[in-house]
Write a protein that holds these residues in place. Sequence first.
Motif, short mmCIF file in Angstrom:
data_model
loop_
_atom_site.label_atom_id
_atom_site.label_comp_id
_atom_site.label_asym_id
_atom_site.label_seq_id
_atom_site.Cartn_x
_atom_site.Cartn_y
_atom_site.Cartn_z
N ASP A 20 -5.45 -38.42 -61.19
CA ASP A 20 -4.43 -37.82 -60.33
C ASP A 20 -3.13 -37.64 -61.13
O ASP A 20 -2.61 -38.59 -61.72
CB ASP A 20 -4.20 -38.73 -59.13
N ALA A 21 -2.60 -36.43 -61.11
CA ALA A 21 -1.41 -36.12 -61.91
C ALA A 21 -0.18 -36.88 -61.47
O ALA A 21 0.78 -37.04 -62.25
CB ALA A 21 -1.13 -34.62 -61.85
N ALA A 22 -0.15 -37.37 -60.23
CA ALA A 22 1.01 -38.10 -59.72
C ALA A 22 0.91 -39.60 -59.93
O ALA A 22 1.82 -40.33 -59.56
CB ALA A 22 1.19 -37.81 -58.23
N GLY A 23 -0.20 -40.06 -60.52
CA GLY A 23 -0.41 -41.48 -60.69
C GLY A 23 -0.35 -41.93 -62.14
O GLY A 23 0.23 -41.26 -63.00
N SER A 100 4.13 -39.98 -57.56
CA SER A 100 3.96 -41.11 -56.64
C SER A 100 3.68 -40.70 -55.20
O SER A 100 3.96 -41.47 -54.28
CB SER A 100 5.17 -42.05 -56.70
N GLN A 101 3.14 -39.50 -55.02
CA GLN A 101 2.76 -39.06 -53.68
C GLN A 101 1.37 -38.44 -53.71
O GLN A 101 0.98 -37.81 -54.70
CB GLN A 101 3.76 -38.02 -53.15
N TYR A 314 0.68 -45.52 -57.44
CA TYR A 314 1.83 -44.62 -57.32
C TYR A 314 3.17 -45.35 -57.47
O TYR A 314 4.16 -44.78 -57.92
CB TYR A 314 1.81 -43.95 -55.94
N ASP A 315 3.19 -46.63 -57.08
CA ASP A 315 4.46 -47.37 -57.12
C ASP A 315 4.99 -47.60 -58.53
O ASP A 315 6.19 -47.82 -58.72
CB ASP A 315 4.31 -48.71 -56.39
N GLY A 320 5.47 -46.50 -67.46
CA GLY A 320 4.92 -46.94 -68.74
C GLY A 320 4.48 -48.38 -68.76
O GLY A 320 4.42 -48.99 -69.85
N VAL A 321 4.18 -48.95 -67.61
CA VAL A 321 3.81 -50.37 -67.56
C VAL A 321 2.38 -50.59 -67.09
O VAL A 321 1.95 -51.73 -66.90
CB VAL A 321 4.78 -51.15 -66.63
N ALA A 322 1.59 -49.54 -66.89
CA ALA A 322 0.23 -49.67 -66.38
C ALA A 322 -0.65 -50.42 -67.38
O ALA A 322 -0.59 -50.19 -68.59
CB ALA A 322 -0.35 -48.30 -66.09
N ASP A 323 -1.49 -51.32 -66.86
CA ASP A 323 -2.39 -52.15 -67.67
C ASP A 323 -3.66 -51.36 -67.99
O ASP A 323 -4.34 -50.87 -67.09
CB ASP A 323 -2.74 -53.42 -66.89
#
Length: 346
Positions: A20-23, A100-101, A314-315, A320-323
Amino acid sequence: MSNSQTLSANKPVIALTLGDAAGIGPELIARLLSQPGITEAANIVLLGDAWLWQQGQLTAKQTIATQAVTSLAEVRNRADTRLPAFLATDTIQPAQVQRSQAQAACGAAVLQVLNLCMDGAKRGEVDAICFAPLNKQAMKLGGLKHEDELHHFAEYLGVTGYFCEFNTLGDLWTARVSSHIPLKDAAAMLSKERIVDATRLIYASLKASGNASPKVAVAAFNPHGGDGGVCGREEIDIIEPAVAELRAGGVPVDGPFPADTIFLKAQAGQYQAIVTMYHDQGQIAIKLMGFSKGVTVQGGLPVPITTPAHGTAYDIAGQGVADVNATLNAFRIAQRMGAARLQAAA
């Protein structure tokens, strides 16, 4: 064919998508492809819009060199697979994305790219698919006609047999007899046939992923396993006969075990697979045991398809913090299952 092309042809072709481009998907894929040695055992092709891939790299603070291709047919016999291939698509524009939507444009783009991957699999150009997180609401807004992506995959690929989602955490895999339905409908979905099919499928899939001798446990449906029938008869009338049939057919399976203790047995190493009766019965345990490491495997399809078990987050998108751990684990499973599929077809 040169020696380097022969080696390339012996590697499974793994199709990656940006999700998803927003995620958080684009940054996760950038982080995945920055891991050392990631291309050693697989011939990777990334499918996605160029601007979105660039955005993912910027968010992850990674610069990933790729080799441009114009079709999936070019990927298998590339002379040098040290660089991932990149097949640029044109599915969505930056102005259509509100970070994020859940949005229809994002869902439609996800469907389009996944369909391209499955088209490649049907033509024999792709051995496994690993997709970054998607959002079911966005996909339904964008045209998904099914309850989830698995049912879309099954229809698109012409599957007529039993299929179900597996969730994995390290060496432990779980299947479920019912999935994305209201809890009030779960009891009606129980049948001996579905339990037998789910168990046989997860047993065979674990073997295909490299586990030579997995042992399977089956969960009860009711509290305390039904307490001998006073708290429900599904165990007596449905689950126990299914287990007996499986054992008679040579599947190493035990149960039914109460769902509030079955994962303790798995943690102790007694079982490598658990068949649960409904969605949250297994999902709660797996996510508590390792939310940032879990993987979803789409079971029963003619091509292996994997994804991290978490969602689009989304939150935290764009921070840049995604695991990356779950995405890395999903890729590794896709690689192993893709290699087995390629070898079986040889």
